[in-house]
Scaffold this motif. Structure first.
Motif, mmCIF file in Angstrom:
data_model
loop_
_atom_site.group_PDB
_atom_site.id
_atom_site.type_symbol
_atom_site.label_atom_id
_atom_site.label_comp_id
_atom_site.label_asym_id
_atom_site.label_seq_id
_atom_site.Cartn_x
_atom_site.Cartn_y
_atom_site.Cartn_z
ATOM 1 N N HIS A 175 -13.377 -44.872 -13.661
ATOM 2 C CA HIS A 175 -14.470 -45.472 -14.440
ATOM 3 C C HIS A 175 -15.696 -45.662 -13.558
ATOM 4 O O HIS A 175 -16.827 -45.371 -13.967
ATOM 5 N N ALA A 176 -15.490 -46.166 -12.338
ATOM 6 C CA ALA A 176 -16.608 -46.420 -11.427
ATOM 7 C C ALA A 176 -17.345 -45.133 -11.078
ATOM 8 O O ALA A 176 -18.582 -45.087 -11.039
ATOM 9 N N GLU A 177 -16.591 -44.062 -10.800
ATOM 10 C CA GLU A 177 -17.212 -42.779 -10.504
ATOM 11 C C GLU A 177 -17.895 -42.215 -11.749
ATOM 12 O O GLU A 177 -18.979 -41.624 -11.664
ATOM 13 N N GLY A 178 -17.288 -42.440 -12.907
ATOM 14 C CA GLY A 178 -17.839 -41.924 -14.143
ATOM 15 C C GLY A 178 -19.184 -42.523 -14.504
ATOM 16 O O GLY A 178 -20.055 -41.834 -15.038
ATOM 17 N N GLU A 179 -19.372 -43.811 -14.212
ATOM 18 C CA GLU A 179 -20.652 -44.416 -14.572
ATOM 19 C C GLU A 179 -21.781 -43.826 -13.728
ATOM 20 O O GLU A 179 -22.908 -43.660 -14.214
ATOM 21 N N VAL A 180 -21.487 -43.476 -12.472
ATOM 22 C CA VAL A 180 -22.508 -42.837 -11.635
ATOM 23 C C VAL A 180 -22.767 -41.411 -12.106
ATOM 24 O O VAL A 180 -23.916 -40.983 -12.226
ATOM 25 N N LEU A 181 -21.690 -40.676 -12.390
ATOM 26 C CA LEU A 181 -21.857 -39.298 -12.872
ATOM 27 C C LEU A 181 -22.661 -39.271 -14.161
ATOM 28 O O LEU A 181 -23.565 -38.437 -14.333
ATOM 29 N N ARG A 182 -22.367 -40.177 -15.078
ATOM 30 C CA ARG A 182 -23.095 -40.196 -16.345
ATOM 31 C C ARG A 182 -24.579 -40.495 -16.124
ATOM 32 O O ARG A 182 -25.456 -39.899 -16.766
ATOM 33 N N LEU A 183 -24.863 -41.405 -15.198
ATOM 34 C CA LEU A 183 -26.260 -41.715 -14.884
ATOM 35 C C LEU A 183 -26.987 -40.468 -14.393
ATOM 36 O O LEU A 183 -28.124 -40.186 -14.807
ATOM 37 N N PHE A 184 -26.350 -39.679 -13.530
ATOM 38 C CA PHE A 184 -26.955 -38.440 -13.049
ATOM 39 C C PHE A 184 -27.145 -37.437 -14.184
ATOM 40 O O PHE A 184 -28.205 -36.817 -14.305
ATOM 41 N N LEU A 185 -26.111 -37.282 -15.006
ATOM 42 C CA LEU A 185 -26.170 -36.260 -16.060
ATOM 43 C C LEU A 185 -27.172 -36.605 -17.147
ATOM 44 O O LEU A 185 -27.667 -35.711 -17.842
ATOM 45 N N GLU A 186 -27.471 -37.885 -17.305
ATOM 46 C CA GLU A 186 -28.455 -38.290 -18.312
ATOM 47 C C GLU A 186 -29.890 -38.182 -17.805
ATOM 48 O O GLU A 186 -30.834 -38.253 -18.588
ATOM 49 N N SER A 187 -30.044 -37.997 -16.477
ATOM 50 C CA SER A 187 -31.397 -37.874 -15.905
ATOM 51 C C SER A 187 -31.447 -36.734 -14.899
ATOM 52 O O SER A 187 -31.774 -36.940 -13.722
ATOM 53 N N PRO A 188 -31.105 -35.499 -15.331
ATOM 54 C CA PRO A 188 -31.084 -34.390 -14.369
ATOM 55 C C PRO A 188 -32.478 -34.044 -13.869
ATOM 56 O O PRO A 188 -33.473 -34.192 -14.586
ATOM 57 N N LYS A 189 -32.526 -33.635 -12.603
ATOM 58 C CA LYS A 189 -33.762 -33.160 -11.959
ATOM 59 C C LYS A 189 -34.846 -34.235 -11.916
ATOM 60 O O LYS A 189 -36.036 -33.932 -11.924
ATOM 61 N N ARG A 190 -34.391 -35.479 -11.904
ATOM 62 C CA ARG A 190 -35.322 -36.609 -11.739
ATOM 63 C C ARG A 190 -34.803 -37.493 -10.616
ATOM 64 O O ARG A 190 -33.593 -37.696 -10.478
ATOM 65 N N LEU A 191 -35.725 -38.030 -9.823
ATOM 66 C CA LEU A 191 -35.326 -38.920 -8.743
ATOM 67 C C LEU A 191 -34.743 -40.211 -9.323
ATOM 68 O O LEU A 191 -35.347 -40.854 -10.182
ATOM 69 N N ILE A 192 -33.553 -40.561 -8.851
ATOM 70 C CA ILE A 192 -32.923 -41.817 -9.238
ATOM 71 C C ILE A 192 -32.863 -42.694 -7.992
ATOM 72 O O ILE A 192 -32.131 -42.386 -7.048
ATOM 73 N N SER A 193 -33.660 -43.739 -7.980
ATOM 74 C CA SER A 193 -33.729 -44.598 -6.804
ATOM 75 C C SER A 193 -32.540 -45.536 -6.739
ATOM 76 O O SER A 193 -31.857 -45.785 -7.744
ATOM 77 N N ARG A 194 -32.297 -46.077 -5.547
ATOM 78 C CA ARG A 194 -31.229 -47.068 -5.396
ATOM 79 C C ARG A 194 -31.517 -48.287 -6.282
ATOM 80 O O ARG A 194 -30.601 -48.865 -6.872
ATOM 81 N N ALA A 195 -32.775 -48.666 -6.360
ATOM 82 C CA ALA A 195 -33.139 -49.827 -7.175
ATOM 83 C C ALA A 195 -32.815 -49.574 -8.641
ATOM 84 O O ALA A 195 -32.318 -50.463 -9.347
ATOM 85 N N HIS A 196 -33.078 -48.355 -9.114
ATOM 86 C CA HIS A 196 -32.772 -48.020 -10.514
ATOM 87 C C HIS A 196 -31.264 -48.015 -10.742
ATOM 88 O O HIS A 196 -30.783 -48.490 -11.783
ATOM 89 N N MET A 197 -30.522 -47.499 -9.788
ATOM 90 C CA MET A 197 -29.060 -47.492 -9.909
ATOM 91 C C MET A 197 -28.528 -48.918 -9.986
ATOM 92 O O MET A 197 -27.682 -49.230 -10.817
ATOM 93 N N GLN A 198 -29.050 -49.779 -9.140
ATOM 94 C CA GLN A 198 -28.591 -51.176 -9.132
ATOM 95 C C GLN A 198 -28.942 -51.860 -10.439
ATOM 96 O O GLN A 198 -28.124 -52.575 -11.027
ATOM 97 N N GLU A 199 -30.135 -51.609 -10.947
ATOM 98 C CA GLU A 199 -30.571 -52.235 -12.204
ATOM 99 C C GLU A 199 -29.742 -51.727 -13.385
ATOM 100 O O GLU A 199 -29.366 -52.488 -14.278
ATOM 101 N N THR A 200 -29.418 -50.430 -13.382
ATOM 102 C CA THR A 200 -28.698 -49.825 -14.499
ATOM 103 C C THR A 200 -27.209 -50.139 -14.477
ATOM 104 O O THR A 200 -26.607 -50.457 -15.502
ATOM 105 N N LEU A 201 -26.617 -50.058 -13.284
ATOM 106 C CA LEU A 201 -25.167 -50.203 -13.163
ATOM 107 C C LEU A 201 -24.735 -51.636 -12.923
ATOM 108 O O LEU A 201 -23.562 -51.970 -13.078
ATOM 109 N N GLY A 202 -25.663 -52.498 -12.537
ATOM 110 C CA GLY A 202 -25.313 -53.893 -12.300
ATOM 111 C C GLY A 202 -24.764 -54.096 -10.905
ATOM 112 O O GLY A 202 -24.449 -53.173 -10.177
ATOM 113 N N GLY A 203 -24.665 -55.367 -10.530
ATOM 114 C CA GLY A 203 -24.205 -55.716 -9.192
ATOM 115 C C GLY A 203 -25.358 -56.196 -8.339
ATOM 116 O O GLY A 203 -26.520 -55.866 -8.579
ATOM 117 N N ALA A 204 -25.025 -56.979 -7.339
ATOM 118 C CA ALA A 204 -26.052 -57.538 -6.460
ATOM 119 C C ALA A 204 -26.570 -56.472 -5.513
ATOM 120 O O ALA A 204 -25.800 -55.703 -4.930
#
Length: 234
Positions: free
Chosen positions: A158-187
């Motif tokens: 599940h944990a790997e899947g949420e990251v993969l889905r984030l990539f697949l929903e935004s292909p060829k676009r820069l995904i920053s660490r800040a965006h990943m943290q905001e989208t996936l949750g966690g401190a």
């Protein structure tokens, strides 16, 4: 669809049995361990979605283990402990645990907390489809499976899947660490960054990427990641 896997690390057989029965009745898969060494050996080949960890382990300090899991595994970690002091709870959460449940507990509450954690970890998807095709691969998010062109299947957590889905929903676009943290949750901070590094490393391995020159998941140092695949949903 493969049910989420919950591991139960507690040296009391009764507690392991109670938790396993409640979780399996609720549709989860479970694996139980009485010692940290057995649990850690299993992690070499298995990635659980949620880890339930007792702090009073016979062979290893529970808080040290929780910290390591939070940094390296990329799974949700829920402490279940008889230590009820506020400082114990604060320390556990600061070391990376996602939740803290005090013994004695109601099994139904544990099931509810596990479900809540998985819901929180799952990003909202702009598409209702659970299947994505890209560069010879098919990702089935309802079954947590990657399939290559020859039909060979590799499971992902599940944990790997949420990251993969984030990539697949935004292909060829820069995904920053800040965006990943905001989208996936966690401190934000070292714990989150390390968890993301581990998940991305495992995804690259499962996608048979060259770690020195990955074709699909590119690291943009100091900025984030870009997924370079051509993605088709549905």
């Amino acid at each position: 669809m493969t049910a989420p896997l919950v591991t139960i690390l507690d040296d009391e057989p009764e507690i392991r049995s109670i938790l396993a029965d409640a979780l399996e009745d609720a549709g989860f898969r479970t694996m139980g361990f009485s010692r940290a060494t057995e649990f850690e050996a299993t992690l070499k080949s298995t990635t659980p979605d949620v880890c339930l960890v007792d702090l009073g382990l016979p062979d290893k300090d529970g808080l040290t283990l929780v910290h390591r899991l939070a940094l390296e595994l990329g799974s949700a970690v829920i402490i279940i402990s008889g230590r009820a002091q506020v400082q114990d709870r604060v320390t556990g959460l600061e070391l990376g645990a996602d939740d803290y449940i005090i013994k004695p507990f109601d099994p139904a509450e544990v099931v509810a907390r596990v479900r809540a954690r998985l819901r929180k970890d799952r990003p909202a998807a702009p598409t209702s489809s659970n299947t994505a095709r890209f560069n010879g691969w098919t990702a089935y998010f309802d079954r947590y499976v990657l399939e290559d062109e020859e039909g060979t299947e590799t499971t992902f957590s599940h944990a790997e899947g949420e990251v993969l889905r984030l990539f697949l929903e935004s292909p060829k676009r820069l995904i920053s660490r800040a965006h990943m943290q905001e989208t996936l949750g966690g401190a934000a901070g070292e714990s989150f960054d390390r968890a993301m590094d581990v998940r991305i490393s495992r995804l690259r391995t499962k996608l048979r990427e060259d770690p020195k020159n990955p074709r699909l998941i590119k690291t943009i140092y100091g900025a984030g990641y870009i997924f370079l695949g051509d993605v088709r949903w549905g």
